[in-house]
Write a protein that holds these residues in place. Structure first.
Motif, mmCIF file in Angstrom:
data_model
loop_
_atom_site.group_PDB
_atom_site.id
_atom_site.type_symbol
_atom_site.label_atom_id
_atom_site.label_comp_id
_atom_site.label_asym_id
_atom_site.label_seq_id
_atom_site.Cartn_x
_atom_site.Cartn_y
_atom_site.Cartn_z
ATOM 1 N N GLU A 187 -13.633 -3.066 -34.232
ATOM 2 C CA GLU A 187 -13.392 -4.184 -33.327
ATOM 3 C C GLU A 187 -12.256 -3.833 -32.374
ATOM 4 N N ASP A 214 -11.301 -6.133 -29.719
ATOM 5 C CA ASP A 214 -10.712 -7.327 -29.120
ATOM 6 C C ASP A 214 -9.244 -7.428 -29.528
ATOM 7 N N GLY A 215 -8.375 -7.590 -28.541
ATOM 8 C CA GLY A 215 -6.960 -7.714 -28.805
ATOM 9 C C GLY A 215 -6.245 -6.404 -29.053
ATOM 10 N N ASP A 241 -4.741 -2.768 -27.819
ATOM 11 C CA ASP A 241 -4.189 -2.155 -26.612
ATOM 12 C C ASP A 241 -4.179 -0.638 -26.671
ATOM 13 N N THR A 294 -16.845 4.179 -29.935
ATOM 14 C CA THR A 294 -15.617 3.385 -29.903
ATOM 15 C C THR A 294 -14.647 3.943 -28.873
ATOM 16 N N ARG A 329 -15.955 3.044 -25.487
ATOM 17 C CA ARG A 329 -15.715 1.620 -25.217
ATOM 18 C C ARG A 329 -14.263 1.371 -24.871
ATOM 19 N N HIS A 367 -12.800 -0.162 -21.288
ATOM 20 C CA HIS A 367 -12.012 -1.392 -21.263
ATOM 21 C C HIS A 367 -10.541 -1.141 -20.958
#
Length: 232
Positions: free
Chosen positions: A49, A51-52, A54, A81, A84, A88
């Motif tokens: 995961e 999300d959140g 950095d 990963t 991704r 992002h």
């Protein structure tokens, strides 16, 4: 660097063995106000995961990134990963196997180096790029063939030792390593590997204990250099 609870940044490290942790690197990040957590990547839990998150850190492995039969099915998910994270705007710090995974995910290749580097290796470093000189601990037998977008920061006669790709940093050495972690490696099979390479695990452990404080100071500089580019 923000330090209040509502705005602290998070570094998520991916490890491949229970005995691994971010060690000196994790502690340096925490001193810069960044929270650190660790995820064990396996075939049962290959999706990470983001999300959140950095920063994504990818730790070492006893396997080679190209050895799919031994690595397991999770390697493709881990490479995804990294991609991704790049898409992002999340900075990736790849350590040893993690550097090789970063290289592969971004379009490069990894191949056997023909020799095993084990122990402290002197590198000139590039201080203006956030890579301090000094001995760094090595334990690997592969080398990266970098994609065109990569910038080499350090190399020796064996392989590229450090490189940047945009905000990402890959290092072939082990800046995270402290004596406690190396002792766990020895218990998990590294002692036999060291013997096969003509080295003594016990002597290497003593060297790491003696050099740990100096290594931690170099790691602080390395992490500072990485962070100066991670959020730009």
């Amino acid at each position: 660097m923000p330090t209040d609870a509502s705005s602290r940044r998070l570094a998520r490290f991916l490890r491949h063995h229970e005995e691994d942790d971010p060690g000196l690197v994790g502690r340096a990040l925490e001193r810069h106000g960044i929270d650190v957590d660790v995820v064990l990547v396996t075939d049962a839990s290959p999706i990470v995961e983001l999300d959140g998150v950095d920063i994504v850190g990818v730790l070492g492995s006893k396997w080679s990134v190209y050895d799919h039969e031994r690595v397991g099915g999770w390697i493709d998910a881990e490479l995804d990963t990294i991609r991704r994270a790049d898409q992002h705007g999340i900075a990736v710090l790849g350590i040893c196997f993690g550097a090789q995974a970063l290289c592969t995910a971004m379009g490069g290749n990894v191949e056997p180096a023909g020799v095993t580097e084990l122990g402290w290796v002197e590198l000139e470093g590039v201080p203006e790029e956030g890579l301090p000189p000094g001995p760094w601990f090595e334990f690997h037998a592969d080398r990266c063939i970098l994609p065109p977008a990569a910038r080499v920061l350090a190399r020796n006669e064996v392989c590229v030792q450090a490189f940047r790709i945009a905000r990402h940093l890959g290092v072939q050495f082990h800046p995270e390593l402290d004596a406690a972690q190396f002792a766990r490696w020895l218990d998990a099979g590294a002692d036999e590997e060291a013997t096969a390479c003509g080295e003594s695990g016990a002597l290497l452990l003593k060297e790491i204990e003696t050099m740990e404080a100096d290594a931690a100071a170099r790691v602080d500089l390395l992490v500072e250099g990485f962070l100066s580019r991670a959020f730009t």
